[in-house]
Every structure is written in C-alpha cells, then in structure tokens.
Design a protein around this motif. Structure first.
Motif, short mmCIF file in Angstrom:
data_model
loop_
_atom_site.label_atom_id
_atom_site.label_comp_id
_atom_site.label_asym_id
_atom_site.label_seq_id
_atom_site.Cartn_x
_atom_site.Cartn_y
_atom_site.Cartn_z
N VAL A 211 0.85 -1.14 -0.10
CA VAL A 211 -0.18 -0.02 -0.17
C VAL A 211 0.99 1.24 -0.15
CG1 VAL A 211 -1.67 1.59 1.46
CG2 VAL A 211 -1.87 -1.10 0.90
N LEU A 212 2.05 1.16 0.89
CA LEU A 212 2.70 2.18 0.83
C LEU A 212 3.55 2.66 -0.49
CD1 LEU A 212 4.41 2.17 4.39
CD2 LEU A 212 2.67 3.50 3.74
N ALA A 213 3.82 1.71 -1.14
CA ALA A 213 4.62 1.74 -2.52
C ALA A 213 3.39 2.31 -3.71
CB ALA A 213 5.11 0.24 -2.88
N LEU A 214 2.25 1.73 -3.62
CA LEU A 214 1.36 2.20 -4.42
C LEU A 214 0.98 3.77 -4.18
CD1 LEU A 214 -1.26 -0.76 -4.48
CD2 LEU A 214 -0.07 0.27 -6.26
N ARG A 215 0.80 4.12 -2.82
CA ARG A 215 0.56 5.52 -2.40
C ARG A 215 1.76 6.28 -2.81
NH1 ARG A 215 -4.01 5.95 0.78
NH2 ARG A 215 -3.38 8.07 1.02
N GLY A 216 2.88 6.04 -2.59
CA GLY A 216 4.13 6.65 -3.06
C GLY A 216 4.03 7.15 -4.57
N GLU A 217 3.75 5.98 -5.43
CA GLU A 217 3.69 6.28 -6.82
C GLU A 217 2.69 7.34 -6.95
OE1 GLU A 217 3.18 2.33 -8.26
OE2 GLU A 217 5.29 1.59 -7.40
N ARG A 218 1.55 7.49 -6.56
CA ARG A 218 0.38 8.21 -6.94
C ARG A 218 0.41 9.52 -6.21
NH1 ARG A 218 -4.18 3.50 -6.73
NH2 ARG A 218 -2.96 2.14 -8.38
N GLY A 219 1.52 9.82 -5.58
CA GLY A 219 1.65 10.94 -4.49
C GLY A 219 0.85 11.22 -3.44
N MET A 220 0.52 10.01 -2.91
CA MET A 220 -0.61 10.05 -1.78
C MET A 220 0.28 9.82 -0.41
SD MET A 220 -3.50 10.90 -2.75
CE MET A 220 -4.24 11.54 -4.39
N LEU A 221 1.44 9.90 -0.33
CA LEU A 221 2.05 9.86 1.02
C LEU A 221 2.74 11.25 1.15
CD1 LEU A 221 4.22 6.54 0.96
CD2 LEU A 221 2.19 7.23 2.21
N LEU A 222 2.48 11.85 2.21
CA LEU A 222 3.17 13.11 2.43
C LEU A 222 4.74 13.21 2.24
CD1 LEU A 222 1.05 14.56 5.46
CD2 LEU A 222 0.74 14.96 2.91
N ASP A 223 5.26 14.07 1.56
CA ASP A 223 6.55 14.15 1.43
C ASP A 223 6.91 15.83 1.09
OD1 ASP A 223 9.06 14.27 0.60
OD2 ASP A 223 9.17 12.89 -1.11
#
Ligand SMILES: Cc1cc2nc3c(=O)[nH]c(=O)nc-3n(C[C@H](O)[C@H](O)[C@H](O)COP(=O)(O)OP(=O)(O)OC[C@H]3O[C@@H](n4cnc5c(N)ncnc54)[C@H](O)[C@@H]3O)c2cc1C
Length: 338
Positions: A211-223
């Motif tokens: 899930v974290l990998a998918l979210r990261g690819e979609r810009g859905m993890l705060l950075d």
C-alpha cells in the motif's frame, strides 16, 4: 504573532487564526471549545489539516488543533484519542498482531479526522472496523458514545460529522482481527501488487508495504520535498448521482446507497485535464498532481484564491464535457469555488 493556518495544513494554505490553541488532553479540548462557544466565538477544529482548505483571510475565531495522544490496545480492542496520528495507530495495531487497518496505511491526518469522511482506501473503510466514537456535542454540552449506526456512514465519504461543526470527535475505538494475516484483499491493484489472487490474504506487513508503495507512486504519501503531495489527497469528491448523463455513460460507475458513484479522476482526465495540468497556466502555483488527476496541488507560493480559481476551471471543464458538476471532498472554510 498570529498562527498561520497554512502551517497547520498539508496544502499549506490559509491566513491567520484570530486565536489558536493546541489541546493536549481531552479536558483541554472540551474546555477550549466550551469557552469559545460561551463567548460566541466561531471554532474550527483541526487535526492533521490534510482535508482542509482555509481562505487567505484566515479564520476569525478559535482554531483548536487536536493533539490528544492516548492510545490503548487491549486484545483485539483499540481505543485512540482523536489527536493520534492515523498512521501511528495503523503501525501500532500491526505491531500488536492485529489485522484490518493495513490497507489504510499511509493516510495522513488524525484518528479524529477519519470518521468525518469515513476515510477509505484500497477497498477498506474506517467504518469496517470502527466500534464506537466518543463525541462532544457543542449544542447540548454532553459527551456521548456513539455506535456506527449513529455516525451516518453509507454514502461515499459521508457521515453525521461532515458539513456540521456541532460534533467534536474525542476518541475512536476499533475492533480488529487477531493475527498477522490480512483480511481478503478485494482491491485488484493491491492484489496484483502483492502477487496474490483477488480475495486471498497476505501478511499484514506485506500489505502495508504494498500500500505504501502504491500510495507513493500516486503522490498520496506526504513528502515535504514533493509538491505533488502538497494537497488534500482527492480535492474533488466522486459524484453520486441518481441519473448518469448520457455523455458520462462511459465513466466507471459503482453502486452507492444514494445512487451511482462515478470516478471523478476519470471525468477530470477525460475532460482534458491530465495529471500535471496547470503548470503553465496563470502563475503556475497550482496544478494537478503529476501523479494523480484528482489531487489539486500547491506548487509553492499558491494562495487559496489561486486554488479556488483553478478548481472552478476544472469543475467547469468537466461539466461542459460530461454534464456532471464536481464538488469538493475536502472542507472549504472561508473560501469557495462558486
Ligand atoms: C496526500 C494525501 C492523501 C490522502 N489520502 C486519502 C485516502 O486515501 N483516503 C481518504 O479517505 N482520505 C485521504 N486523504 C484525506 C485526509 O487525509 C483524510 O480525510 C483525513 O482523515 C483527514 O484528517 P485530518 O485530521 O487531517 O483532518 P483535518 O484536515 O484537520 O480536518 C478535516 C475536517 O474534519 C474536521 N475534524 C478534524 N478533526 C476533528 C475532530 N476531532 N472532531 C470533529 N471534526 C474534526 C475538521 O474540522 C475539518 O472539517 C488524503 C490527504 C492527503 C493530503
């Protein structure tokens, strides 16, 4: 110096708070709100600020940030104060050998914010595991414990807490499954990422990682370093319609208790607004995320007025193409796009 609401929100927007308080205990939270109510002062409750856009003039009242930290796990039962970071709760439950919340890994914001729009991702909703919500009622002054039936969950991203400032979530309890094996994974993209068949299970830690990998690819993890994440996640809500206009017939459709839910991302993209759209428009401070057409992002230096203009432009383009009028998923305070 006045607290700038921009510093409390993931979109980094919003002018000054006339008054600001950070509530580190439930008593402090209730007292601050009760006193403001008695004085006739408007109140804005803020958790992680990840679903909130506030106007450039700020908020002429008390902005209270919920920072209550309590978290208790007892067998399969979990109780978390509203101020606990949602993802900290997810990690704590997985570490304790409890399954259920792993598909909701990496969602920004507070525990108290999750029932407000019945947060969901990858086929799982907060309400799937929520047992009770402890609520402060600003009208009656009472603290009540509600079961899910009183929370108004049902239609997409709706609840009794949304579109009203009457109820303050103080804590939430969840009942989870014991073990390190996930619940059946119904969401195709997640199952594919894990390399398992749809509706089979996997280790909860593997599900979280996927899930974290998918979210990261979609810009859905705060950075902080990535402007694609200076957003509220989905800016526009998936529209629920009783009748789908003929022009929108090809849009993916899902059943909803109030009609048919359409994919806002599909409508936006097909109306000509691809991911990244907007970088060369106006002053370029607002654009769709380059990773996801549903996220309106602050590229740095945006004002709320810039965002409202941009949102109105996207809404109007979608309406012209498909006859469907998009509205916000996030809470707009002292701002609107028409
Ligand atoms: C990068 C990114 C990805 C996201 N992905 C998802 C996703 O996958 N799924 C999803 O559903 N959402 C997603 N979101 C939206 C957001 O994270 C959730 O809605 C989150 O639950 C909001 O919590 P918060 O504490 O930040 O709320 P805030 O933004 O602080 O507040 C939002 C609203 O809730 C109210 N509120 C907050 N706390 C309380 C409380 N204790 N009592 C009463 N009212 C309260 C506020 O007054 C406001 O009206 C995403 C956002 C971002 C920025």
């Amino acid at each position: 110096m006045a607290t700038m609401i921009a510093d409390l929100t993931t979109m980094r927007l919003g002018g000054p708070a006339a008054e600001f308080a950070k509530a580190a205990s439930t008593d402090e939270l209730i007292t601050a709100i009760r006193d403001a109510d008695a004085a006739g002062q408007p109140v804005l409750v803020v958790g992680g600020g990840s679903n909130l856009v506030v106007g450039d003039d700020g908020f002429d009242g008390l902005v209270v940030q919920v920072a209550t930290p309590g978290l208790r796990i007892d067998g399969d039962h979990v109780v978390a104060d509203a101020g606990v970071e949602w993802d900290d709760l997810v990690v704590a439950t997985l570490d304790a050998g409890l399954a259920g919340l792993e598909p909701l890994s990496g969602i920004p914001g507070s525990v108290g914010g999750t029932p407000v729009q019945n947060v969901g991702a990858y086929g799982t909703l907060t309400s799937d595991f929520l047992e009770t919500v402890s609520v402060y009622d600003r009208v009656s002054g009472a603290v009540e414990v509600w079961g899910p039936d009183r929370c108004g969950f049902g239609s997409h991203r709706q609840s009794t807490f949304k579109h009203t400032r009457r109820y303050v979530v103080l804590s939430v309890s969840f009942r989870l499954a014991e073990g390190h094996s996930s619940l059946p994974i119904a969401y195709d993209a997640l199952a594919q990422r894990l390399g398992v068949a749809a509706n089979s299970t996997a280790k909860t830690s593997d599900v979280r990682a996927a899930v974290l990998a998918l979210r990261g690819e979609r810009g859905m993890l705060l950075d902080e370093a990535d402007h694609d994440t200076w957003s509220v996640g989905s800016f526009f809500i998936n529209p629920v319609l009783s009748e789908v206009p003929a022009q929108a017939a090809a849009c993916p459709q899902y059943p909803d208790p109030n009609g048919v839910k359409l994919s806002a991302a599909w409508l936006i993209h097909r109306a000509g607004f691809a991911p990244g759209y907007g970088r060369d428009r106006d002053n370029g401070t607002v654009a769709l995320s380059s990773k996801h057409a549903l996220a309106v992002t602050n590229r740095g230096g945006a004002t709320t007025a810039d965002v409202m203009r941009f949102a109105a432009h996207i809404r109007d383009g979608v309406e012209a193409a498909f006859g469907v009028r998009l509205g916000p998923e996030c809470d707009l305070v002292n701002c609107a796009f028409g």
